[in-house]
Design a protein around this motif. Structure first.
Motif, PDB file in Angstrom:
ATOM      1  N   UNK A 186       0.850  -1.192   0.000  1.00 53.40           N
ATOM      2  CA  UNK A 186       0.000   0.000   0.000  1.00 53.40           C
ATOM      3  C   UNK A 186       0.889   1.246   0.000  1.00 53.40           C
ATOM      4  N   UNK A 187       1.020   1.941  -1.124  1.00 52.39           N
ATOM      5  CA  UNK A 187       1.846   3.154  -1.167  1.00 52.39           C
ATOM      6  C   UNK A 187       1.089   4.363  -0.633  1.00 52.39           C
ATOM      7  N   UNK A 188       1.819   5.436  -0.421  1.00 57.70           N
ATOM      8  CA  UNK A 188       1.203   6.696   0.005  1.00 57.70           C
ATOM      9  C   UNK A 188       0.495   7.390  -1.145  1.00 57.70           C
ATOM     10  N   UNK A 189       1.028   7.242  -2.360  1.00 54.24           N
ATOM     11  CA  UNK A 189       0.497   7.993  -3.482  1.00 54.24           C
ATOM     12  C   UNK A 189       0.702   9.489  -3.271  1.00 54.24           C
ATOM     13  N   UNK A 190      -0.167  10.283  -3.847  1.00 49.64           N
ATOM     14  CA  UNK A 190      -0.114  11.734  -3.666  1.00 49.64           C
ATOM     15  C   UNK A 190      -1.340  12.226  -2.902  1.00 49.64           C
ATOM     16  N   UNK A 191      -1.793  11.421  -1.939  1.00 51.24           N
ATOM     17  CA  UNK A 191      -2.972  11.775  -1.161  1.00 51.24           C
ATOM     18  C   UNK A 191      -2.794  13.107  -0.449  1.00 51.24           C
ATOM     19  N   UNK A 192      -1.596  13.346   0.068  1.00 47.46           N
ATOM     20  CA  UNK A 192      -1.267  14.644   0.659  1.00 47.46           C
ATOM     21  C   UNK A 192      -0.498  15.444  -0.388  1.00 47.46           C
ATOM     22  N   UNK A 193      -1.084  16.526  -0.868  1.00 49.61           N
ATOM     23  CA  UNK A 193      -0.493  17.287  -1.969  1.00 49.61           C
ATOM     24  C   UNK A 193       0.777  18.020  -1.563  1.00 49.61           C
ATOM     25  N   UNK A 194       1.108  18.039  -0.268  1.00 45.85           N
ATOM     26  CA  UNK A 194       2.381  18.624   0.157  1.00 45.85           C
ATOM     27  C   UNK A 194       3.560  17.865  -0.436  1.00 45.85           C
ATOM     28  N   UNK A 195       3.336  16.642  -0.859  1.00 42.71           N
ATOM     29  CA  UNK A 195       4.392  15.870  -1.479  1.00 42.71           C
ATOM     30  C   UNK A 195       4.880  16.540  -2.763  1.00 42.71           C
TER      31      UNK A 195
END
Length: 250
Positions: A186-195
């Motif tokens: 399960x990756x983080x993806x770009x769920x938090x746009x601060x990435x």
């Protein structure tokens, strides 16, 4: 702009500005309508996630604390473990490594079957997982044969010295283990746009939360990196709740 410092006590680094924290990234309070599952000994309990890490200089430990803060907001139970050290005290002294936190228990391979999901934290070793984590993985032969971990979700968070030091490959080096055990990466993806923030140097990638430690361990996790860790914990917890609620009816 949204700041969550009043909601999450584990964040304690005020040296970096926060930016690109959107309302869509806000972690909601724990709900009373929590999923319950039946444990191996037939007890009814909340879903359990193990956060298992190796941290030589404390950077990964800080991420683990904030991942737990986000995860527990979902209603999941959580236990934090560290893996056994493989280096001698003589070598650790020469590396100027501080003493380990003896309040955090050491995980054994036999305990893994007790959890419904896992988040593994580690520093990189030349772009791959360190020996300390791999030693735990290599002890899971019985789980491989019994399918004890089959279908259970797993994520990764990490620390590297530099931007190009393994913020993606360290997580990818864990995927073969997950695959052979039948676990779900399960990756983080770009769920938090601060990435996507380009205004400051930071760790983390779509593969998981991360921090940059510097070549001498002189840099500490920034506010942005700790926020990413909380998001990863929160989103992972939500997924565990979905998977365990579905499995309860199968």
């Amino acid at each position: 702009m949204h700041s969550s410092s009043s909601r999450f006590q584990p964040i304690n680094n005020n040296s970096q500005p926060r930016s690109f924290i959107r309302m869509s990234d806000r972690i909601e309070p724990r709900s009373d309508n929590t999923t319950l599952v039946r444990s191996n000994n037939n007890e009814i309990r909340r879903p359990m996630v193990f956060i298992i890490y190796y941290s030589m200089y404390g950077h990964v430990a800080q991420l683990a604390t904030n991942i737990r803060a986000g995860l527990e907001r979902t209603g999941c139970n959580c236990r934090i473990f560290q893996v056994a050290e493989t280096l001698s005290n003589e070598i650790l002294t020469k590396m100027h490594a501080p003493p380990k936190n003896n309040t955090i228990p050491i995980i054994t391979a036999d305990q893994l079957s007790e959890a419904d999901g896992f988040l593994f934290g580690m520093p990189t070793r030349f772009g791959t997982l360190p020996t300390q984590i791999k030693t735990l993985f290599d002890a899971c032969g019985a789980h491989w044969l019994s399918d004890a971990l089959f279908g259970k979700p797993a994520g990764v968070f990490f620390s590297t010295s530099t931007l190009g030091g393994g913020q993606e490959t360290t997580a990818l080096s864990c995927v073969p283990f997950f695959t052979h055990l039948g676990m779900l990466f399960v990756p983080l993806g770009y769920k938090n746009k601060s990435l996507m923030n380009l205004d400051e140097i930071h760790g983390g990638s779509p593969y998981g939360a991360g921090t940059l430690a510097g070549t001498k361990g002189e840099r500490q996790p920034s506010q942005l990196e700790l926020q990413l860790a909380q998001t990863q914990g929160n989103e992972f917890g939500k997924l565990v709740l979905k998977l365990t609620s579905v499995s309860a009816f199968i």
